[in-house]
Design a protein around this motif. Structure first.
Motif, PDB file in Angstrom:
ATOM      1  N   ASN A   1      15.387   5.148  -7.864  1.00 52.43           N
ATOM      2  CA  ASN A   1      14.294   5.974  -7.349  1.00 52.43           C
ATOM      3  C   ASN A   1      12.967   5.373  -7.804  1.00 52.43           C
ATOM      4  OD1 ASN A   1      12.480   7.906  -6.570  1.00 52.43           O
ATOM      5  ND2 ASN A   1      13.276   9.525  -7.886  1.00 52.43           N
ATOM      6  N   ASP A   2      12.431   4.459  -6.990  1.00 57.94           N
ATOM      7  CA  ASP A   2      11.125   3.873  -7.282  1.00 57.94           C
ATOM      8  C   ASP A   2       9.988   4.748  -6.757  1.00 57.94           C
ATOM      9  OD1 ASP A   2      12.308   1.572  -8.399  1.00 57.94           O
ATOM     10  OD2 ASP A   2      12.481   0.637  -6.426  1.00 57.94           O
ATOM     11  N   GLY A   3      10.281   5.546  -5.761  1.00 57.90           N
ATOM     12  CA  GLY A   3       9.276   6.339  -5.061  1.00 57.90           C
ATOM     13  C   GLY A   3       9.728   6.479  -3.622  1.00 57.90           C
TER      14      GLY A   3
ATOM     15  N   ASP B   1       0.832  -1.213   0.000  1.00 57.31           N
ATOM     16  CA  ASP B   1       0.000   0.000   0.000  1.00 57.31           C
ATOM     17  C   ASP B   1       0.864   1.261   0.000  1.00 57.31           C
ATOM     18  OD1 ASP B   1      -2.260  -1.573   0.075  1.00 57.31           O
ATOM     19  OD2 ASP B   1      -2.575  -1.356   2.234  1.00 57.31           O
ATOM     20  N   LEU B   2       1.914   1.271   0.821  1.00 58.71           N
ATOM     21  CA  LEU B   2       2.812   2.423   0.888  1.00 58.71           C
ATOM     22  C   LEU B   2       3.465   2.677  -0.459  1.00 58.71           C
ATOM     23  CD1 LEU B   2       4.518   4.579   2.377  1.00 58.71           C
ATOM     24  CD2 LEU B   2       6.107   2.742   2.993  1.00 58.71           C
ATOM     25  N   HIS B   3       3.960   1.648  -1.086  1.00 56.66           N
ATOM     26  CA  HIS B   3       4.669   1.818  -2.357  1.00 56.66           C
ATOM     27  C   HIS B   3       3.721   2.204  -3.496  1.00 56.66           C
ATOM     28  CE1 HIS B   3       8.037  -0.939  -0.602  1.00 56.66           C
ATOM     29  NE2 HIS B   3       8.068   0.290  -0.128  1.00 56.66           N
ATOM     30  N   ARG B   4       2.497   1.719  -3.455  1.00 52.46           N
ATOM     31  CA  ARG B   4       1.515   2.173  -4.459  1.00 52.46           C
ATOM     32  C   ARG B   4       1.218   3.655  -4.277  1.00 52.46           C
ATOM     33  NH1 ARG B   4      -1.702  -2.002  -3.020  1.00 52.46           N
ATOM     34  NH2 ARG B   4      -3.393  -0.605  -2.505  1.00 52.46           N
ATOM     35  N   ALA B   5       1.174   4.091  -3.010  1.00 49.96           N
ATOM     36  CA  ALA B   5       0.839   5.493  -2.723  1.00 49.96           C
ATOM     37  C   ALA B   5       1.967   6.446  -3.093  1.00 49.96           C
ATOM     38  CB  ALA B   5       0.488   5.646  -1.241  1.00 49.96           C
ATOM     39  N   THR B   6       3.197   5.954  -3.178  1.00 53.68           N
ATOM     40  CA  THR B   6       4.335   6.851  -3.424  1.00 53.68           C
ATOM     41  C   THR B   6       5.033   6.575  -4.751  1.00 53.68           C
ATOM     42  OG1 THR B   6       5.973   5.402  -2.328  1.00 53.68           O
ATOM     43  CG2 THR B   6       4.749   6.942  -0.933  1.00 53.68           C
ATOM     44  N   HIS B   7       4.607   5.563  -5.476  1.00 54.78           N
ATOM     45  CA  HIS B   7       5.271   5.177  -6.728  1.00 54.78           C
ATOM     46  C   HIS B   7       5.270   6.325  -7.745  1.00 54.78           C
ATOM     47  CE1 HIS B   7       5.381   2.541 -10.550  1.00 54.78           C
ATOM     48  NE2 HIS B   7       6.595   2.618 -10.047  1.00 54.78           N
ATOM     49  N   LYS B   8       6.459   6.672  -8.201  1.00 51.67           N
ATOM     50  CA  LYS B   8       6.671   7.685  -9.234  1.00 51.67           C
ATOM     51  C   LYS B   8       6.260   9.095  -8.816  1.00 51.67           C
ATOM     52  CE  LYS B   8       6.559   4.560 -13.189  1.00 51.67           C
ATOM     53  NZ  LYS B   8       5.966   4.237 -14.501  1.00 51.67           N
ATOM     54  N   ARG B   9       5.930   9.289  -7.534  1.00 56.89           N
ATOM     55  CA  ARG B   9       5.671  10.640  -7.060  1.00 56.89           C
ATOM     56  C   ARG B   9       6.992  11.349  -6.798  1.00 56.89           C
ATOM     57  NH1 ARG B   9       0.756  12.250  -4.968  1.00 56.89           N
ATOM     58  NH2 ARG B   9       1.856  13.557  -3.458  1.00 56.89           N
TER      59      ARG B   9
ATOM     60  N   GLY C   1      13.754   6.137  -2.904  1.00 60.39           N
ATOM     61  CA  GLY C   1      14.736   5.063  -2.959  1.00 60.39           C
ATOM     62  C   GLY C   1      14.144   3.800  -3.542  1.00 60.39           C
ATOM     63  N   SER C   2      14.684   2.665  -3.142  1.00 61.01           N
ATOM     64  CA  SER C   2      14.353   1.364  -3.723  1.00 61.01           C
ATOM     65  C   SER C   2      13.282   0.646  -2.907  1.00 61.01           C
ATOM     66  CB  SER C   2      15.627   0.497  -3.778  1.00 61.01           C
ATOM     67  OG  SER C   2      15.307  -0.861  -3.934  1.00 61.01           O
ATOM     68  N   PHE C   3      12.201   0.240  -3.565  1.00 62.46           N
ATOM     69  CA  PHE C   3      11.165  -0.544  -2.894  1.00 62.46           C
ATOM     70  C   PHE C   3      11.730  -1.885  -2.421  1.00 62.46           C
ATOM     71  CE2 PHE C   3       7.579   1.615  -5.534  1.00 62.46           C
ATOM     72  CZ  PHE C   3       7.680   2.746  -4.749  1.00 62.46           C
ATOM     73  N   LEU C   4      12.623  -2.467  -3.193  1.00 63.01           N
ATOM     74  CA  LEU C   4      13.254  -3.720  -2.812  1.00 63.01           C
ATOM     75  C   LEU C   4      14.025  -3.565  -1.501  1.00 63.01           C
ATOM     76  CD1 LEU C   4      14.001  -6.672  -3.542  1.00 63.01           C
ATOM     77  CD2 LEU C   4      15.928  -5.760  -4.857  1.00 63.01           C
ATOM     78  N   PHE C   5      14.770  -2.479  -1.376  1.00 64.28           N
ATOM     79  CA  PHE C   5      15.510  -2.215  -0.139  1.00 64.28           C
ATOM     80  C   PHE C   5      14.548  -2.045   1.033  1.00 64.28           C
ATOM     81  CE2 PHE C   5      17.439   0.774   2.901  1.00 64.28           C
ATOM     82  CZ  PHE C   5      18.609   0.098   3.203  1.00 64.28           C
TER      83      PHE C   5
END
Length: 264
Positions: free
Chosen positions: A161-163, A113-121, A192-196
């Motif tokens: 930079n994923d978001g 949910d966090l990464h969807r909310a910040t992706h490419k912002r 930064g990196s979502f994977l990280f």
């Protein structure tokens, strides 16, 4: 740690009139900023004093929390600031002591949910900007050279930079109210990196890279709705990287190797 500037109950009520606080408790977590838990007859609050010159980050943090709340994430609301002290809502629940299947699934859903909310912002600061990696390596090279050899490859550490990522999801930055997870302390977040972010979170919940059950459970839950799908081999590598990264910072910030042994 957690307390660098002392605050009494009387001082708190003098600063924030109208709340009628009845208790204030110093926290033990945190190594940089001062954090208290204060209570009224009906509610609990987080009281913070940032022991760094990070005014721009604080303003960014306020806007980020508002955006994440509107996106449906269980994060604390910023309430008020006076005389350098900040009041935040205290989320319901407790810091988890152990790690269960329910914790891993909730953690995976939260990060998705966090990464969807910040992706490419667009966000102003890279996560690594405040991490003092080079200073940490210099200190360890001078004082703990045996460990320095394990970490020297982090000189060139960078991330895509994923978001926006939280980057510090250890247990003491989360609370659970039954199976509902809440997350806080975004002040040092950045792009930064979502994977990280996922590697740190699993490491922070004590999951070892050999625990196939928890890793598979996390991936199956996270990848259902995540903006970027993760692979198991990549996640395991990132867990090991995250462990070294935070071991490095703990040694530097605490000036003591014993505080980092649980991650070594």
């Amino acid at each position: 740690m957690g307390i660098k500037t002392k605050l009494t109950l009387k001082e708190l009520n003098d600063i924030f009139e109208g709340y009628n606080f009845i208790s204030i408790e110093a926290t033990l977590y945190g190594v940089i900023d001062t954090t208290y838990i204060a209570s009224t007859q009906t509610d609990d609050y987080i009281i913070k004093k940032y022991e760094r010159d990070i005014k721009d980050r604080i303003e960014t943090d306020k806007k980020l929390l508002e955006h994440l709340k509107l996106s449906g994430l269980n994060v604390p609301a910023f309430l008020e600031e006076k005389n350098g002290w900040y009041i935040y809502e205290k989320l319901s629940g407790d810091v988890p002591k152990g790690t269960t299947t329910a914790h891993i699934q909730a953690l995976a859903r939260l990060l998705s949910d966090l990464h969807r909310a910040t992706h490419k912002r667009s966000f102003p600061n890279p996560f690594l900007e405040s991490c003092e990696v080079k200073q940490s390596l210099k200190y360890i090279k001078s004082n703990y050279y045996h460990y320095f050899k394990k970490f020297q490859h982090l000189y060139d550490f960078d991330m895509p930079n994923d978001g926006l990522i939280h980057g510090d999801i250890f247990k003491d930055n989360t609370v659970f109210d039954e199976n509902k997870i809440g997350i806080f302390d975004f002040i040092d977040s950045g792009y930064g990196s979502f994977l990280f972010d996922c590697g740190v979170a699993l490491t922070g919940f004590g999951v070892k890279s050999t625990n196939n059950y928890y890793i598979n459970l996390f991936l199956n839950t996270y990848n259902q709705k995540a903006p970027k799908k993760l692979k198991k081999s990549e996640l395991i590598n990132e867990m090991e990287l995250a462990s070294k990264f935070y071991t490095l910072l703990r040694i530097y910030r605490n000036q003591n190797i014993n505080n980092a042994k649980e991650l070594l």
